[in-house]
Design an enzyme around this catalytic site. Structure first.
Site, PDB file in Angstrom:
ATOM      1  N   ASP A  80     -14.233 -12.980 151.462  1.00 45.48           N
ATOM      2  CA  ASP A  80     -12.991 -12.689 150.758  1.00 45.48           C
ATOM      3  C   ASP A  80     -13.300 -12.436 149.290  1.00 45.48           C
ATOM      4  O   ASP A  80     -14.477 -12.368 148.881  1.00 45.48           O
ATOM      5  CB  ASP A  80     -11.957 -13.807 150.946  1.00 45.48           C
ATOM      6  CG  ASP A  80     -12.390 -15.145 150.336  1.00 45.48           C
ATOM      7  OD1 ASP A  80     -13.394 -15.164 149.590  1.00 45.48           O
ATOM      8  OD2 ASP A  80     -11.721 -16.158 150.591  1.00 45.48           O
ATOM      9  N   ARG A 172     -10.872 -14.655 157.853  1.00 43.55           N
ATOM     10  CA  ARG A 172     -12.049 -14.080 157.192  1.00 43.55           C
ATOM     11  C   ARG A 172     -13.166 -13.797 158.191  1.00 43.55           C
ATOM     12  O   ARG A 172     -13.849 -12.774 158.097  1.00 43.55           O
ATOM     13  CB  ARG A 172     -12.561 -15.038 156.117  1.00 43.55           C
ATOM     14  CG  ARG A 172     -11.682 -15.135 154.890  1.00 43.55           C
ATOM     15  CD  ARG A 172     -12.250 -16.123 153.898  1.00 43.55           C
ATOM     16  NE  ARG A 172     -12.064 -17.509 154.310  1.00 43.55           N
ATOM     17  CZ  ARG A 172     -12.919 -18.496 154.040  1.00 43.55           C
ATOM     18  NH1 ARG A 172     -14.037 -18.244 153.390  1.00 43.55           N
ATOM     19  NH2 ARG A 172     -12.664 -19.721 154.418  1.00 43.55           N
TER      20      ARG A 172
END
Length: 284
Positions: A80, A172
């Protein structure tokens, strides 16, 4: 202050613990959050008030819905925007390529959590070890994805996805695995949680609204309203006997129930062989 839940919409950059602490200070009562949201994520963050926090174990596996943006062409070590770029030059797949493989991620799948996570390894958090450059790996675990769909393109390299999943899923990691399936790399550049069980974005309030309110109790959802178990209503005599540990027999099938006495919700009970065992008692 009464027991229950507050459906707060967490803003991006606010930490989940920060939201809980602000709420606790405002209402001057015990609080806890159900399901951490990363600081860069926004969305629904249910806050348990008082003894309602004892119900978290019965709610953690509820369906969660996210909107996420995946940006192709580079990857960070945290998958991220908080991490540092470790891979570049990956191609940007076409929409039809992405749609063709999304079904491979629906159902029960094996998922390796990100190293930058709160998972404990030998008594230390994964993100602490990762930041120190420690060499470690995390085993794959089973997660459940109920739906995974492409919503729209959001830029030259980015797409918005809608993900419906169960507790323990890392979006993620889903970004990483989708990109790998497509022979490229990607980073999650936006995440919004729009739903956690009965807690939905459209019925949430912001922390700012809560802190400005002169009547915070109006926002507290009764604990019995967030559970979908069948009900058992006991007369007061039977309820007191149960509270005192006496195991009367009742004509109910085995399973979990919302238990009430004649006037109030007591908590979650489990019926086994016609006997009721209280698993979470939330009554004052």
């Amino acid at each position: 202050m009464k027991n229950g839940f507050i459906n707060i919409y967490k803003n991006k950059c606010d930490g989940s613990t920060y939201v809980v602490n602000k709420t606790k200070k405002k209402i001057d009562y015990k609080c806890g959050h159900m399901g951490t949201l990363d600081p860069l994520a926004s969305g629904v963050l249910p806050i348990g008030v008082g003894k309602a926090t004892r119900l978290f174990d019965f709610l953690m596996d509820k369906k969660k819905v996210y909107l996420a943006e995946f940006t192709f062409g580079y990857e960070t070590d945290s998958f991220d925007l908080e991490g540092k770029v470790v891979k570049t030059g990956g191609r940007v797949p076409e929409k039809n390529e992405i749609v063709a493989v999304l079904g491979d991620f629906i159902g029960e799948i094996d998922q390796v959590p990100p190293r930058f996570s709160a998972i404990m390894i030998d008594g230390k958090r994964g993100y602490d070890l990762a930041r120190k450059g420690a060499d470690f790996s995390l085993p794959a675990k089973k997660v459940v994805i109920d739906d995974f769909s492409l919503v729209r393109a959001s830029g030259e390299r980015s797409y918005i996805f809608k993900i419906e999943c169960r507790g323990g899923t890392y979006i993620r990691s889903l970004c990483r695995d989708l990109a790998d399936k497509l022979g490229t790399v990607a980073t999650m550049t936006m995440l919004e949680r729009t739903e956690v069980g009965v807690f939905k974005k459209e019925k949430s309030i912001t922390l700012k609204e809560l802190l400005a309110s002169d009547n915070v109790e109006q926002y507290i959802i009764p604990p019995e309203d967030v559970l979908h178990f069948p009900e058992i209503v006991l007369d007061n005599t039977s309820a007191i006997r149960l509270l005192n540990g006496l195991k009367d027999e009742f004509p109910y099938q085995n399973g979990l129930y919302k238990v009430f006495n004649e006037s109030e919700f007591w908590g979650v009970g489990e019926v086994s062989d016609k006997k009721i065992y209280m698993r979470a008692y939330v009554c004052e």
